[in-house]
Design a protein around this motif. Sequence first.
Motif, PDB file in Angstrom:
ATOM      1  N   ILE A   1       0.833  -1.201   0.000  1.00  0.00           N
ATOM      2  CA  ILE A   1       0.000   0.000   0.000  1.00  0.00           C
ATOM      3  C   ILE A   1       0.867   1.250   0.000  1.00  0.00           C
ATOM      4  N   ALA A   2       1.954   1.224   0.773  1.00  0.00           N
ATOM      5  CA  ALA A   2       2.843   2.394   0.824  1.00  0.00           C
ATOM      6  C   ALA A   2       3.442   2.682  -0.549  1.00  0.00           C
ATOM      7  N   LEU A   3       3.813   1.627  -1.274  1.00  0.00           N
ATOM      8  CA  LEU A   3       4.325   1.829  -2.631  1.00  0.00           C
ATOM      9  C   LEU A   3       3.239   2.424  -3.513  1.00  0.00           C
ATOM     10  N   GLY A   4       2.018   1.933  -3.347  1.00  0.00           N
ATOM     11  CA  GLY A   4       0.916   2.449  -4.143  1.00  0.00           C
ATOM     12  C   GLY A   4       0.632   3.914  -3.858  1.00  0.00           C
ATOM     13  N   VAL A   5       0.765   4.323  -2.598  1.00  0.00           N
ATOM     14  CA  VAL A   5       0.528   5.723  -2.227  1.00  0.00           C
ATOM     15  C   VAL A   5       1.562   6.635  -2.891  1.00  0.00           C
ATOM     16  N   VAL A   6       2.826   6.229  -2.885  1.00  0.00           N
ATOM     17  CA  VAL A   6       3.870   7.033  -3.533  1.00  0.00           C
ATOM     18  C   VAL A   6       3.611   7.101  -5.035  1.00  0.00           C
ATOM     19  N   ALA A   7       3.242   5.970  -5.639  1.00  0.00           N
ATOM     20  CA  ALA A   7       2.928   5.959  -7.068  1.00  0.00           C
ATOM     21  C   ALA A   7       1.730   6.858  -7.366  1.00  0.00           C
TER      22      ALA A   7
ATOM     23  N   VAL B   1      -0.099  -2.132  -7.853  1.00  0.00           N
ATOM     24  CA  VAL B   1       0.542  -0.858  -7.509  1.00  0.00           C
ATOM     25  C   VAL B   1       0.392   0.137  -8.656  1.00  0.00           C
ATOM     26  N   THR B   2       0.524  -0.347  -9.879  1.00  0.00           N
ATOM     27  CA  THR B   2       0.365   0.525 -11.032  1.00  0.00           C
ATOM     28  C   THR B   2      -1.053   1.071 -11.107  1.00  0.00           C
ATOM     29  N   THR B   3      -2.029   0.273 -10.694  1.00  0.00           N
ATOM     30  CA  THR B   3      -3.411   0.742 -10.657  1.00  0.00           C
ATOM     31  C   THR B   3      -3.545   1.961  -9.751  1.00  0.00           C
ATOM     32  N   MET B   4      -2.929   1.896  -8.565  1.00  0.00           N
ATOM     33  CA  MET B   4      -2.987   3.049  -7.665  1.00  0.00           C
ATOM     34  C   MET B   4      -2.289   4.254  -8.284  1.00  0.00           C
ATOM     35  N   GLY B   5      -1.180   4.003  -8.982  1.00  0.00           N
ATOM     36  CA  GLY B   5      -0.489   5.096  -9.643  1.00  0.00           C
ATOM     37  C   GLY B   5      -1.364   5.756 -10.691  1.00  0.00           C
ATOM     38  N   TYR B   6      -1.986   4.944 -11.522  1.00  0.00           N
ATOM     39  CA  TYR B   6      -2.816   5.509 -12.575  1.00  0.00           C
ATOM     40  C   TYR B   6      -4.116   6.088 -12.033  1.00  0.00           C
ATOM     41  N   THR B   7      -4.531   5.655 -10.859  1.00  0.00           N
ATOM     42  CA  THR B   7      -5.662   6.322 -10.218  1.00  0.00           C
ATOM     43  C   THR B   7      -5.300   7.771  -9.921  1.00  0.00           C
ATOM     44  N   GLY B   8      -4.056   7.999  -9.511  1.00  0.00           N
ATOM     45  CA  GLY B   8      -3.578   9.372  -9.352  1.00  0.00           C
ATOM     46  C   GLY B   8      -3.582  10.112 -10.669  1.00  0.00           C
ATOM     47  N   GLY B   9      -3.182   9.409 -11.739  1.00  0.00           N
ATOM     48  CA  GLY B   9      -3.238  10.017 -13.060  1.00  0.00           C
ATOM     49  C   GLY B   9      -4.660  10.328 -13.489  1.00  0.00           C
TER      50      GLY B   9
ATOM     51  N   LEU C   1      -1.342  23.172  -5.847  1.00  0.00           N
ATOM     52  CA  LEU C   1      -1.657  21.906  -5.187  1.00  0.00           C
ATOM     53  C   LEU C   1      -0.639  20.835  -5.553  1.00  0.00           C
ATOM     54  N   VAL C   2      -0.122  20.891  -6.778  1.00  0.00           N
ATOM     55  CA  VAL C   2       0.887  19.927  -7.213  1.00  0.00           C
ATOM     56  C   VAL C   2       2.157  20.084  -6.381  1.00  0.00           C
ATOM     57  N   GLY C   3       2.547  21.339  -6.095  1.00  0.00           N
ATOM     58  CA  GLY C   3       3.725  21.565  -5.268  1.00  0.00           C
ATOM     59  C   GLY C   3       3.565  21.008  -3.870  1.00  0.00           C
ATOM     60  N   VAL C   4       2.370  21.192  -3.291  1.00  0.00           N
ATOM     61  CA  VAL C   4       2.108  20.629  -1.968  1.00  0.00           C
ATOM     62  C   VAL C   4       2.167  19.112  -2.006  1.00  0.00           C
ATOM     63  N   LEU C   5       1.647  18.534  -3.067  1.00  0.00           N
ATOM     64  CA  LEU C   5       1.643  17.080  -3.201  1.00  0.00           C
ATOM     65  C   LEU C   5       3.061  16.513  -3.307  1.00  0.00           C
ATOM     66  N   CYS C   6       3.967  17.278  -3.901  1.00  0.00           N
ATOM     67  CA  CYS C   6       5.363  16.830  -3.982  1.00  0.00           C
ATOM     68  C   CYS C   6       5.935  16.597  -2.585  1.00  0.00           C
ATOM     69  N   ILE C   7       5.612  17.488  -1.660  1.00  0.00           N
ATOM     70  CA  ILE C   7       6.079  17.327  -0.285  1.00  0.00           C
ATOM     71  C   ILE C   7       5.444  16.087   0.346  1.00  0.00           C
ATOM     72  N   ALA C   8       4.166  15.864   0.055  1.00  0.00           N
ATOM     73  CA  ALA C   8       3.494  14.682   0.586  1.00  0.00           C
ATOM     74  C   ALA C   8       4.130  13.395   0.052  1.00  0.00           C
ATOM     75  N   VAL C   9       4.530  13.400  -1.216  1.00  0.00           N
ATOM     76  CA  VAL C   9       5.214  12.241  -1.795  1.00  0.00           C
ATOM     77  C   VAL C   9       6.518  11.972  -1.070  1.00  0.00           C
ATOM     78  N   ALA C  10       7.257  13.044  -0.759  1.00  0.00           N
ATOM     79  CA  ALA C  10       8.522  12.887  -0.034  1.00  0.00           C
ATOM     80  C   ALA C  10       8.300  12.240   1.328  1.00  0.00           C
ATOM     81  N   LEU C  11       7.275  12.674   2.033  1.00  0.00           N
ATOM     82  CA  LEU C  11       6.983  12.098   3.352  1.00  0.00           C
ATOM     83  C   LEU C  11       6.554  10.641   3.238  1.00  0.00           C
ATOM     84  N   ALA C  12       5.704  10.331   2.258  1.00  0.00           N
ATOM     85  CA  ALA C  12       5.247   8.948   2.084  1.00  0.00           C
ATOM     86  C   ALA C  12       6.407   8.031   1.711  1.00  0.00           C
ATOM     87  N   ALA C  13       7.299   8.507   0.843  1.00  0.00           N
ATOM     88  CA  ALA C  13       8.446   7.687   0.428  1.00  0.00           C
ATOM     89  C   ALA C  13       9.370   7.389   1.604  1.00  0.00           C
ATOM     90  N   SER C  14       9.521   8.344   2.489  1.00  0.00           N
ATOM     91  CA  SER C  14      10.416   8.142   3.636  1.00  0.00           C
ATOM     92  C   SER C  14       9.899   7.059   4.580  1.00  0.00           C
TER      93      SER C  14
END
Length: 387
Positions: free
Chosen positions: A216-222, A338-346, A368-381
């Motif tokens: 799930i964590a991988l899917g969230v980052v994707a 995992v790719t499904t979760m990624g493309y759901t973001g798309g 909003l995209v800039g804010v999401l970049c920070i969220a991606v960094a936190l999720a990846a960590s």
Amino acid sequence: MSNPIASPASAHVVVITPMRRAALPLLFLLLGVIYASWVSRIPALRDNLQLDPASLSLFLLGGGIGAVGSFPLAAWLVGHYGARRASWYAGLMLLLSIPCLALAPTLPLLMLAMLCVGAFSSCFNVAINTLGAEAEKLAGRSIMSQLHAWFCVGTLSGALLGSVVAGMEIAPLVHFGLIAACVAIPLRLCYRALPNDRPQYIAGKKHFALPHGPLIALGVVAFGGAIVEGSVADWSGVYMKDRLFASDGVAPLAFAFFAGMMLLTRIVGDRLKEALSARRVVAGGGLLAGIGMLIALLASQIPIAIVGFALTGVGVATIFPFIFSAAGRHGPTALAGVTTMGYTGGLIGPPLIGFLAHGFGLPAALSLVGVLCIAVALAASRARWLE
């Protein structure tokens, strides 16, 4: 007299031809060319039908729906026919669907065409990433970033070509038709060069499942990475044209530099992964992408905005190759989930940006995209399987 039947030892000798070596990178390159070709003509498609931001969002929504809805089909194709044959089937249908974007006379038909493009793109994407994950296992080292670098070669080439074609005022139908005709030949050559990987049929085998547990964590980052990448790809040209008054020939350069910096980063991505770990690289990249978006949105000059989008490309470059590599180690079913979760973001990202732009303006929506970049960094960590 010698025995005409080869010995078991000789039967397993595989001749690696130059075309076989080139086939997998070339498939990633072709996907990038196709993707960037239609993305670079979004302003022209919008102008042809006089679409406002909300209508343009509905058009993009069609692609997202097609992509997400097709993942069970993509997983079934790979599981039933093998990734090689699935890439051929999906790639051929993708080439047939691209010109339909330029032929659609109304918004509903444009959405239908985009739904087909999204569906066949996702099937092709899952197939070639499955091939890449298997190749990485055989190589015994990280190669996925290099493969995705070839995708960036394709997107950069397609975006630059799109800029030239748009500047020459060539109609999207002619552009898309030529792309489809030119890509069909190397696509067939790649299919013939790759080894046959058709799996053995197993009754009742499950080919698709949504991510669970640590996946799930991988899917969230994707998920977050797909929103960022898709939003920049689909809206940077419109932003450059409407906000900074760039010409039709200059507007696609924002995406071209975004793709170009992704390419350069992915070339060295596997070395960065071995030196620092995938988790640190993706988390640091998310922070850099956020800074890039801030620069692009605060810029009052076209070159500075392009620099901002380029930095965003550096930041998001390693998300998909490292996520797909981590998921691919658990098989094609995990990769498809995992790719499904990624493309759901798309699916959610670009249309959401359009709806927000309709109400608050495009700069506010892209923030909003800039804010999401920070969220991606936190999720990846926090993604412990991202190693």
